[in-house]
Scaffold this motif. Sequence first.
Motif, PDB file in Angstrom:
ATOM      1  N   ARG A  54       2.525   3.892 -10.779  1.00 17.61           N
ATOM      2  CA  ARG A  54       3.149   5.108 -11.305  1.00 17.61           C
ATOM      3  C   ARG A  54       3.390   6.074 -10.153  1.00 17.61           C
ATOM      4  N   PRO A  55       4.648   6.288  -9.765  1.00 21.31           N
ATOM      5  CA  PRO A  55       4.915   7.313  -8.748  1.00 21.31           C
ATOM      6  C   PRO A  55       4.433   8.677  -9.237  1.00 21.31           C
ATOM      7  N   ILE A  56       3.919   9.483  -8.329  1.00 20.53           N
ATOM      8  CA  ILE A  56       3.385  10.798  -8.679  1.00 20.53           C
ATOM      9  C   ILE A  56       4.442  11.859  -8.382  1.00 20.53           C
ATOM     10  N   PRO A  57       5.003  12.495  -9.404  1.00 18.97           N
ATOM     11  CA  PRO A  57       6.007  13.540  -9.165  1.00 18.97           C
ATOM     12  C   PRO A  57       5.379  14.759  -8.502  1.00 18.97           C
ATOM     13  N   ASP A  88     -11.178   9.576   1.763  1.00 20.47           N
ATOM     14  CA  ASP A  88     -10.914   8.375   2.576  1.00 20.47           C
ATOM     15  C   ASP A  88      -9.442   7.982   2.600  1.00 20.47           C
ATOM     16  N   PRO A  89      -8.569   8.833   3.130  1.00 26.36           N
ATOM     17  CA  PRO A  89      -7.132   8.538   3.077  1.00 26.36           C
ATOM     18  C   PRO A  89      -6.728   7.392   4.008  1.00 26.36           C
ATOM     19  N   VAL A  90      -6.207   6.335   3.420  1.00 22.77           N
ATOM     20  CA  VAL A  90      -5.643   5.209   4.178  1.00 22.77           C
ATOM     21  C   VAL A  90      -4.233   4.991   3.637  1.00 22.77           C
ATOM     22  N   PHE A  91      -3.236   5.439   4.389  1.00 24.86           N
ATOM     23  CA  PHE A  91      -1.843   5.321   3.993  1.00 24.86           C
ATOM     24  C   PHE A  91      -1.124   4.217   4.766  1.00 24.86           C
ATOM     25  N   GLN A  99      -1.516  -3.039  13.159  1.00 28.61           N
ATOM     26  CA  GLN A  99      -0.651  -3.023  11.988  1.00 28.61           C
ATOM     27  C   GLN A  99       0.227  -4.264  11.870  1.00 28.61           C
ATOM     28  N   TRP A 100      -0.060  -5.275  12.683  1.00 30.41           N
ATOM     29  CA  TRP A 100       0.600  -6.580  12.524  1.00 30.41           C
ATOM     30  C   TRP A 100      -0.405  -7.669  12.162  1.00 30.41           C
ATOM     31  N   LEU A 101      -1.660  -7.285  11.996  1.00 28.09           N
ATOM     32  CA  LEU A 101      -2.702  -8.252  11.688  1.00 28.09           C
ATOM     33  C   LEU A 101      -3.796  -7.567  10.864  1.00 28.09           C
ATOM     34  N   GLY A 102      -4.325  -8.298   9.894  1.00 26.88           N
ATOM     35  CA  GLY A 102      -5.404  -7.753   9.094  1.00 26.88           C
ATOM     36  C   GLY A 102      -4.993  -7.589   7.642  1.00 26.88           C
ATOM     37  N   PRO A 103      -5.937  -7.171   6.783  1.00 24.41           N
ATOM     38  CA  PRO A 103      -5.660  -7.069   5.346  1.00 24.41           C
ATOM     39  C   PRO A 103      -4.484  -6.133   5.060  1.00 24.41           C
ATOM     40  N   LYS A 104      -3.498  -6.651   4.330  1.00 22.22           N
ATOM     41  CA  LYS A 104      -2.281  -5.902   4.012  1.00 22.22           C
ATOM     42  C   LYS A 104      -2.336  -5.432   2.567  1.00 22.22           C
ATOM     43  N   ARG A 105      -1.883  -4.208   2.312  1.00 19.94           N
ATOM     44  CA  ARG A 105      -1.999  -3.643   0.972  1.00 19.94           C
ATOM     45  C   ARG A 105      -1.149  -4.413  -0.031  1.00 19.94           C
ATOM     46  N   PHE A 106      -1.654  -4.470  -1.261  1.00 21.06           N
ATOM     47  CA  PHE A 106      -0.998  -5.191  -2.344  1.00 21.06           C
ATOM     48  C   PHE A 106       0.160  -4.405  -2.942  1.00 21.06           C
ATOM     49  N   HIS A 107       0.167  -3.107  -2.786  1.00 19.86           N
ATOM     50  CA  HIS A 107       1.106  -2.269  -3.533  1.00 19.86           C
ATOM     51  C   HIS A 107       1.597  -1.130  -2.655  1.00 19.86           C
ATOM     52  N   PRO A 108       2.774  -0.577  -2.968  1.00 22.79           N
ATOM     53  CA  PRO A 108       3.228   0.615  -2.250  1.00 22.79           C
ATOM     54  C   PRO A 108       2.360   1.822  -2.593  1.00 22.79           C
ATOM     55  N   LEU A 109       2.544   2.884  -1.862  1.00 26.27           N
ATOM     56  CA  LEU A 109       1.856   4.137  -2.161  1.00 26.27           C
ATOM     57  C   LEU A 109       2.540   4.831  -3.334  1.00 26.27           C
ATOM     58  N   PRO A 110       1.774   5.479  -4.219  1.00 26.23           N
ATOM     59  CA  PRO A 110       2.407   6.216  -5.318  1.00 26.23           C
ATOM     60  C   PRO A 110       3.051   7.528  -4.872  1.00 26.23           C
ATOM     61  N   LEU A 111       2.719   7.989  -3.673  1.00 23.07           N
ATOM     62  CA  LEU A 111       3.418   9.097  -3.026  1.00 23.07           C
ATOM     63  C   LEU A 111       3.145   9.025  -1.537  1.00 23.07           C
ATOM     64  N   GLU A 112       4.087   9.530  -0.759  1.00 18.90           N
ATOM     65  CA  GLU A 112       3.948   9.500   0.686  1.00 18.90           C
ATOM     66  C   GLU A 112       3.226  10.761   1.173  1.00 18.90           C
ATOM     67  N   ILE A 113       2.785  10.722   2.414  1.00 16.25           N
ATOM     68  CA  ILE A 113       2.056  11.849   2.977  1.00 16.25           C
ATOM     69  C   ILE A 113       2.879  13.129   2.905  1.00 16.25           C
ATOM     70  N   GLY A 114       4.177  13.023   3.165  1.00 19.33           N
ATOM     71  CA  GLY A 114       5.022  14.206   3.148  1.00 19.33           C
ATOM     72  C   GLY A 114       5.104  14.887   1.800  1.00 19.33           C
ATOM     73  N   ALA A 115       4.833  14.159   0.717  1.00 15.58           N
ATOM     74  CA  ALA A 115       4.903  14.721  -0.634  1.00 15.58           C
ATOM     75  C   ALA A 115       3.576  15.299  -1.102  1.00 15.58           C
ATOM     76  N   PRO A 310      -7.292   3.565 -14.404  1.00 21.77           N
ATOM     77  CA  PRO A 310      -5.882   3.941 -14.412  1.00 21.77           C
ATOM     78  C   PRO A 310      -5.034   3.033 -13.537  1.00 21.77           C
ATOM     79  N   VAL A 311      -3.784   2.866 -13.910  1.00 22.46           N
ATOM     80  CA  VAL A 311      -2.795   2.292 -13.014  1.00 22.46           C
ATOM     81  C   VAL A 311      -2.745   3.159 -11.758  1.00 22.46           C
ATOM     82  N   ILE A 312      -2.530   2.562 -10.605  1.00 25.95           N
ATOM     83  CA  ILE A 312      -2.425   3.322  -9.369  1.00 25.95           C
ATOM     84  C   ILE A 312      -1.368   4.420  -9.537  1.00 25.95           C
ATOM     85  N   GLY A 313      -1.771   5.661  -9.242  1.00 26.62           N
ATOM     86  CA  GLY A 313      -0.866   6.793  -9.345  1.00 26.62           C
ATOM     87  C   GLY A 313      -0.940   7.546 -10.651  1.00 26.62           C
ATOM     88  N   ALA A 314      -1.595   6.992 -11.670  1.00 22.53           N
ATOM     89  CA  ALA A 314      -1.679   7.670 -12.969  1.00 22.53           C
ATOM     90  C   ALA A 314      -2.785   8.717 -12.942  1.00 22.53           C
TER      91      ALA A 314
END
Length: 343
Positions: A54-57, A88-91, A99-115, A310-314
Amino acid sequence: MSVSLFNACAHEAPKFHNSEIEYRNGAGKIWEVLKAYVRTERAAPEPSSPLPLRPIPAAELAAGPAAVYRLGHSSVLIRLDDRYLLTDPVFSDRASPLQWLGPKRFHPLPLEIGALPDIEAVVISHDHYDHLDKASVQALAHKVKRFVVPLKVGERLRKWGIDGDRIVELDWWQSTRFGSFTLTATPAQHFSGRGLGDGNETLWASWVIEGQEARLFFSGDSGYFGGFREIGQRFGPFDLTLIETGAYNELWSQVHMLPEQSVQAHLDLRGEAMLPIHNSTFDLALHDWFEPLERAAAAAERRGVRLVTPVIGAPVAVAAPADTPAWWRALMPGRAGLPATEG
């Protein structure tokens, strides 16, 4: 200080200790873990289809009653007393020094740092890469009034360019107060380090977060131990507990709780509702990706615990959490396409 330090040799940095155990990653333990990784077969180490998100408006974040938004793993945006805290912010895409090796996130972020709104405090539990991300800290810096961290973690932030006047370092049972908030570093049973030679040179902690609207507990990473009961006695009850539930295994259960222990920790803390964190974002152990939530849901039902998943972002309203679906069940092997049931 309430946590012990020692110098093994004059040239070595001081080391921090747990209160109940001494956890060592010796050669024997490492060999057992390596064998387990080779031998263990998993049906679903990561999701085979996109996780619900769920994207966060931005407008939704402007104001409102106490609420939390799970951004992924242990990153939680907390709205409390019309201000914002962030754990614990990990974006970054990977929980790794590379950032080319190691555990990769399963899902996009529900909002970016700029928002993100302006943040009163970023709360850090310890310095492992899936909890303390250099790129995220540096990108967030202009939005954050203060970073509240365990002892010696501030040294890492200062090296990354964060002004020391904006860093608050605490030992276990120490508190800091600002505005309507009181944040207290409380014990956890874990370890620290970001390389081969810096083990336990920084402290790890859980956190009590108190505002006028509510009292929350953030576990960080921890094995199950008697400290949860003491924290509950000193600071409970909690309106909401954010409890580590993921990346566990019997081989390292001293420092990462099994889901059933996570539910017990919530009960020890005298929590009203429990939100399982530290799952559904990175593959960091040997269980299937959905197992932490499924086991926690079963344990919570047996123990009469109010679990919110909750669903991520809800949003989750802290005062009166709404029922949340067991969204992961529709994505479990053999259940693809089936509707989620209530947790």
